[in-house]
Scaffold this motif. Structure first.
Motif, short mmCIF file in Angstrom:
data_model
loop_
_atom_site.label_atom_id
_atom_site.label_comp_id
_atom_site.label_asym_id
_atom_site.label_seq_id
_atom_site.Cartn_x
_atom_site.Cartn_y
_atom_site.Cartn_z
N LEU A 134 -0.83 -14.65 12.00
CA LEU A 134 -1.31 -13.74 10.96
C LEU A 134 -1.41 -14.49 9.64
N ILE A 135 -2.59 -14.44 9.05
CA ILE A 135 -2.84 -15.08 7.76
C ILE A 135 -2.96 -13.99 6.70
N THR A 136 -2.22 -14.12 5.61
CA THR A 136 -2.33 -13.18 4.50
C THR A 136 -2.58 -13.98 3.22
N THR A 174 -6.55 -6.92 -11.14
CA THR A 174 -7.07 -6.75 -9.79
C THR A 174 -6.11 -7.42 -8.81
N ASN A 175 -6.09 -6.90 -7.60
CA ASN A 175 -5.29 -7.53 -6.55
C ASN A 175 -6.04 -7.34 -5.23
N ASN A 176 -6.65 -8.41 -4.76
CA ASN A 176 -7.46 -8.36 -3.55
C ASN A 176 -6.69 -9.00 -2.40
N VAL A 177 -6.43 -8.21 -1.37
CA VAL A 177 -5.61 -8.67 -0.25
C VAL A 177 -6.49 -8.92 0.97
N TYR A 178 -6.31 -10.08 1.58
CA TYR A 178 -7.08 -10.48 2.76
C TYR A 178 -6.13 -10.72 3.93
N VAL A 179 -6.53 -10.24 5.10
CA VAL A 179 -5.71 -10.38 6.30
C VAL A 179 -6.58 -10.91 7.45
N TYR A 192 -10.04 -9.39 11.09
CA TYR A 192 -10.21 -9.70 9.67
C TYR A 192 -10.38 -8.39 8.90
N ASN A 193 -9.70 -8.30 7.78
CA ASN A 193 -9.86 -7.14 6.91
C ASN A 193 -9.54 -7.57 5.48
N ARG A 194 -10.10 -6.87 4.53
CA ARG A 194 -9.81 -7.14 3.12
C ARG A 194 -9.83 -5.82 2.36
N HIS A 195 -9.08 -5.80 1.28
CA HIS A 195 -9.04 -4.60 0.46
C HIS A 195 -8.92 -5.00 -1.00
N LYS A 196 -9.91 -4.56 -1.78
CA LYS A 196 -9.90 -4.86 -3.21
C LYS A 196 -9.40 -3.66 -3.98
N SER A 197 -8.63 -3.92 -5.02
CA SER A 197 -8.13 -2.84 -5.86
C SER A 197 -7.96 -3.33 -7.28
N THR A 198 -7.78 -2.38 -8.18
CA THR A 198 -7.46 -2.72 -9.57
C THR A 198 -5.95 -2.61 -9.80
N ASN A 199 -5.20 -2.79 -8.72
CA ASN A 199 -3.74 -2.73 -8.79
C ASN A 199 -3.19 -3.92 -9.57
N GLU A 200 -2.01 -3.72 -10.13
CA GLU A 200 -1.27 -4.81 -10.75
C GLU A 200 -0.64 -5.65 -9.64
N PRO A 201 -0.89 -6.97 -9.60
CA PRO A 201 -0.38 -7.82 -8.52
C PRO A 201 1.14 -7.78 -8.33
N LYS A 213 -3.17 -0.05 4.14
CA LYS A 213 -4.60 0.10 4.43
C LYS A 213 -5.19 -1.16 5.08
N VAL A 214 -4.84 -2.32 4.54
CA VAL A 214 -5.47 -3.54 5.01
C VAL A 214 -4.96 -3.98 6.38
N LEU A 215 -3.74 -3.57 6.76
CA LEU A 215 -3.17 -3.95 8.05
C LEU A 215 -3.56 -2.97 9.16
N LYS A 216 -4.21 -1.90 8.81
CA LYS A 216 -4.59 -0.89 9.80
C LYS A 216 -5.53 -1.49 10.83
N GLY A 217 -5.19 -1.30 12.09
CA GLY A 217 -6.06 -1.76 13.17
C GLY A 217 -5.55 -2.97 13.93
N ILE A 218 -4.53 -3.64 13.39
CA ILE A 218 -4.00 -4.80 14.11
C ILE A 218 -3.15 -4.33 15.28
#
Length: 218
Positions: A134-136, A174-179, A192-201, A213-218
């Motif tokens: 798993l790559i994050t 912004t905090n963009n998470v890639y899996v 592969y999945n990614r989720h972009k947000s305006t969250n504080e890192p 959200k981004v881990l859904k489906g594994i």
């Protein structure tokens, strides 16, 4: 220095290519991944102090990585059986560079179904006796409070001058998470999945929701 500049360019490209909704590509059936190991997480966070100029900040990036790892350990979507161990610093650096390249390819929208994983990632999995890895990766930015307040003031000023016809929106963070999941047997990218947000890192609560959200489906 050349490698650092190249990594920064990749990061900027990832931020620009991300979309608000995650891109989901799964090449395996849900439930197939029973045992998975986690590659060392990478966080690349930039700090904006002047205008909209993003500068890589190692201290914030390291803090974001610690927060990510702690939050990830409590997730209920994916059960990681072990953290992958690198045989040397050289191998770690090579793996990180290859992970950044994979994220660049995935972020460009290129098809992943026929892409083979790189030699170093495959070797790390084999040396750890694991098939799936798993790559994050997280990329984003945050502003100082002073900078954000100045940007808000500018937005208000522009809004007044244009009689409300144009009001620029200043994004604080912004905090963009890639899996990604890779398979050392077939040398394929199987998720592969990614989720972009305006969250504080560095915000734990926001990150927890984003990971769910981004881990859904594994």
């Amino acid at each position: 220095m050349i490698i650092r500049i190249h990594l920064v360019l990749i990061l900027v490209a990832l931020v620009l290519m991300s979309s608000c909704s995650g891109k989901y590509v799964s090449l395996t059936k849900t439930g197939k991944l029973k045992e998975i190991a986690h590659f060392e997480h990478i966080s690349n966070i930039h700090l904006i102090e002047k205008g909209d100029e993003m500068v890589y900040n190692k201290a914030i990036s390291d803090s974001a990585a610690i927060i990510f790892n702690n939050t990830f350990m409590s997730n209920t979507r994916v059960k990681v059986v072990k953290a992958l161990v690198y045989s040397s610093d050289l191998q770690r650096n090579q793996a990180n560079a290859e992970i950044m390249k994979l994220m660049e390819i995935a972020g460009s929208g290129a098809s992943l179904s026929s892409y083979s994983i790189t030699t170093t990632l495959d070797k790390v999995l084999e040396e750890n006796n694991m098939r799936y890895g798993l790559i994050t990766f997280a990329a984003g930015f945050t502003r100082t409070n002073l900078n954000y307040n100045k940007q808000l003031a500018k937005s208000v000023a522009v809004g007044l001058l244009t009689l409300g016809m144009f009001v620029p929106v200043s994004i604080q963070s912004t905090n963009n998470v890639y899996v990604m999941v890779v398979d050392s047997y077939s040398n394929e990218i199987v998720f592969y999945n990614r989720h972009k947000s305006t969250n504080e890192p560095l915000h734990v609560g926001m990150l927890k929701s984003q990971l769910n959200k981004v881990l859904k489906g594994i």
